[in-house]
Design an enzyme around this catalytic site. Structure first.
Site, PDB file in Angstrom:
ATOM      1  CG  HIS A 140      -1.994  -0.995   1.227  1.00 59.68           C
ATOM      2  ND1 HIS A 140      -1.782  -2.282   1.654  1.00 59.68           N
ATOM      3  CD2 HIS A 140      -3.295  -0.924   0.851  1.00 59.68           C
ATOM      4  CE1 HIS A 140      -2.913  -2.965   1.536  1.00 59.68           C
ATOM      5  NE2 HIS A 140      -3.834  -2.165   1.054  1.00 59.68           N
TER       6      HIS A 140
ATOM      7  CG  ASP B 167      -4.095  -5.926  -3.550  1.00 61.87           C
ATOM      8  OD1 ASP B 167      -5.168  -5.385  -3.243  1.00 61.87           O
ATOM      9  OD2 ASP B 167      -3.246  -6.278  -2.712  1.00 61.87           O
TER      10      ASP B 167
END
Length: 641
Positions: free
Chosen positions: A239, A323
């Site tokens: 992230h 993702d």
């Protein structure tokens, strides 16, 4: 706007419905694909999200002015128009979208019906409902998390928990769970997987992953394995950074790929990719748009990893979903055009696009669609990969009966069923009981656990700063202890939290208490170091343990996050691992209603006073910590014991 007329869609449905089951399975997807334009196919590969909405004034805003935003809990006209104007494959919901059962049911219904009204195919409605600390449905049953499930020693608990998640999602109209995590947490310094993993043992991860999938499938919920080919051995969060794992394919086959292979063989329909570099496997490099340095293509963009390994070697026939493509590993290194080209050509079928926050976000979405179409038309994106992706997506929708639904309208009965079924007291009681089975006592000397609280004695429960938001769990535990008749007066148990300003107050409370229970939460390796902002409470706890021993008293430490802090407080008399906790802003009322919470910590606190059994075994090995508060390779507590 969508080119396939709404009436045509229903005509196809009507014709197909008259065919036999076998013929329908063969022809429904084929007929739909033949009716789709290239643009519609590209859009079917896209999964969108509307998390929050920013209203930008017509006069604009200054660069340093913060734009106010509201959570998207119902469709505004801009979002409605976007759904009607595109043929997206699915939507991703976040906690900001989900308030309560009725609101969520109405939102999902409106999303689906608006999409159908515009001529679209029924959507995959997805959410990250892993359980434990990743449970987006805050009013539902959050469960205890994967590592805690494995600590029970019984895979049937994973199935039971997943079945509860699936039933509750189904009542809300959510058909796809981005779970289970089948990453092997073989790096204790991993900042993002940790207790989301079942274990550091590939065999155990596979065993519990299979049971979890079975539970979801029992409820007709699509399960998603993540994060292929494995996120458990990283020390960077994708992230915020760009992880790299220097393992060979052979090494992955002997470890990380084991649970993926076994859960694929067990019938998983969807696999999510990892934004991780594997330079021993994918050799192609790319010039980072932010640093100018050469980086390796991540698994999400690797044809070798997605097509050659996942498809050909491992035999996966389902849908590969990326993702989120707004994570720093992607946005910090690749242009969006190359993200489209490399991801689609690698064999990814469904792309999780950046969330839309405002009208500018819609412009960017349209630009991505236009770009993908043009790149496919000029051959840069392989159109056969697009066709293959759409076929897999529609086949999955057909398998779960989504293509046959022509109306997602809400009825009062559905609302009542959702309100009564989501987060109900029976489901939460199941989670509580499983939490007790997971509690693991790794050390118990001097008969410290459980605490024997005599009349007129007082016990102190002290929360470290790292888990200060969990302090409400202490108050809940007090109520449970009274309800169970273990204590007669809540004043016997004092609940406090430590911060940088109240060390002396905490030490005074310890001296006045007859018993002391310390609650610690480790979420990264900095929490182990008393010299950091994350870990300063550990020094206070060290001092408390020494004070208690000088006074001839015992100390119990409860670990309510990563279990590796069991090696940090080795001087404690007893150490109990709960593997999870969650913030508690309000205590559930007598009927169990209120915001959901992970019951691990509450169960641990009650068990400290003899109100529950701690039956768990270690699902991971706990390494020693050196004098610099760094995790070492030497094992202190071995997993499986």
């Amino acid at each position: 706007m969508k080119k396939r007329a709404f009436s045509v869609f229903f005509a196809i449905m009507l014709v197909v419905s008259t065919l036999s089951v076998g013929a329908k399975n063969e022809s429904q997807t084929d007929k739909l694909i033949k009716s789709m334009s290239l643009r519609e196919k590209v859009e079917q590969m896209m999964l969108v999200s509307y998390r929050v909405w920013k209203e930008i004034p017509e006069t604009g805003v200054n660069s340093d002015e913060e734009i106010p935003s509201v959570n998207v809990t119902e469709l505004n006209e801009e979002i409605r128009a976007d759904l009607m104007g595109h043929d997206y494959g699915g939507v991703l919901l976040f906690g900001e979208n989900l308030v309560d059962a009725e609101q969520t049911l109405r939102l999902v219904s409106d999303i689906q019906n608006t999409n159908l009204e515009g001529g679209g195919l029924p959507l995959l409605v997805t959410v990250d409902q892993e359980g434990g600390n990743v449970a987006r449905i805050s009013f539902g049953t959050s469960g205890i998390g994967n590592m805690a499930l494995a600590a029970t020693g019984d895979p049937s608990n994973a199935k039971e928990m997943a079945e509860i998640y699936g039933k509750e999602m189904g009542l809300l109209g959510i058909n796809t769970d981005f779970a289970p995590v089948v990453d092997v947490n073989n790096n204790p310094n991993n900042p993002i997987i940790g207790i989301r993993s079942f274990s550091d043992s590939p065999k155990m991860v596979a065993e519990y992953g299979i049971s979890y999938i079975e539970g979801l499938h029992e409820t007709g919920t699509i399960a998603t394995l993540k994060h292929f080919p494995g996120h458990g051995n990283t020390d960077t969060d994708s992230h915020t950074g760009f992880p790299l794992i220097d393992s060979t394919y052979e090494e992955l086959k002997e470890f990380e790929l084991i649970p993926f292979q076994k859960t694929i063989d067990a019938g998983a329909d969807m696999v999510m990719t990892a934004h991780i570099q594997y330079p021993q496997i994918e050799k192609e490099t790319y010039t980072s748009i932010s640093t100018g340095e050469q980086v390796y293509l991540p698994a999400t963009m690797s044809h070798t990893i997605i097509t050659d390994i996942l498809r050909k070697d491992m035999g996966f026939e389902g849908v590969v979903v990326s993702d989120a493509l707004d994570m720093a590993a992607i946005t910090g290194n690749f242009s969006y055009e190359d993200v489209l080209v490399k991801t689609i050509n690698a064999g990814v079928n469904l792309l999780i696009l950046p969330p839309v926050f405002d009208t500018e976000g819609f412009r960017h979405l349209d630009e991505m669609v236009e770009t993908a179409v043009k790149l496919a038309e000029d051959g840069t994106i392989d159109e056969h990969m697009i066709d293959d992706s759409v076929r897999r997506i529609l086949t999955l929708k057909e398998k779960y009966g989504l293509l046959d639904i022509t109306d997602f309208s809400v009825t009062e009965d559905k609302i009542l069923e959702a309100e009564e079924g989501v987060g109900n007291s029976i489901n939460r009681e199941v989670a509580w009981n499983i939490a007790n089975k997971a509690l693991t006592v790794v050390k118990n000397e001097n008969k410290a656990f459980p605490v024997s609280l005599r009349s007129k004695e007082k016990a102190l429960i002290l929360f470290a700063d790292s888990c200060a938001s969990r302090i409400g769990t202490g108050e809940l535990a007090k109520k449970e202890l009274v309800n169970k008749g273990i204590i007669t007066d809540e004043s016997q148990v004092i609940v406090m939290k430590n911060d940088k300003e109240n060390k002396e107050e905490c030490l005074s409370a310890v001296k006045e208490a007859d018993h002391c229970i310390l609650v610690y939460r480790t979420y990264n390796d900095a929490c182990l170091d008393p010299g950091t902002d994350d870990g300063f409470s550990s020094a206070v706890f060290d001092e408390i343990i020494a004070l208690q021993h000088e006074a001839g008293k015992t100390v119990v430490v409860i670990s309510c996050g990563l279990p590796y802090d069991a090696a940090r407080f080795t001087d404690a008399d007893a150490i109990v691992l709960a593997y999870n906790s969650s913030p508690m802003k309000e205590i559930p009322n007598e009927s169990g209603e209120g915001s959901a919470y992970a019951p691990n910590l509450a169960a641990a606190l009650v068990s400290c006073f003899g109100g529950g059994e701690a039956l768990g075994t270690l699902p991971v090995s706990i390494p020693e910590i050196n004098e610099d508060y760094q995790i070492t390779d030497k094992i202190l507590y071995e997993g499986g014991k």
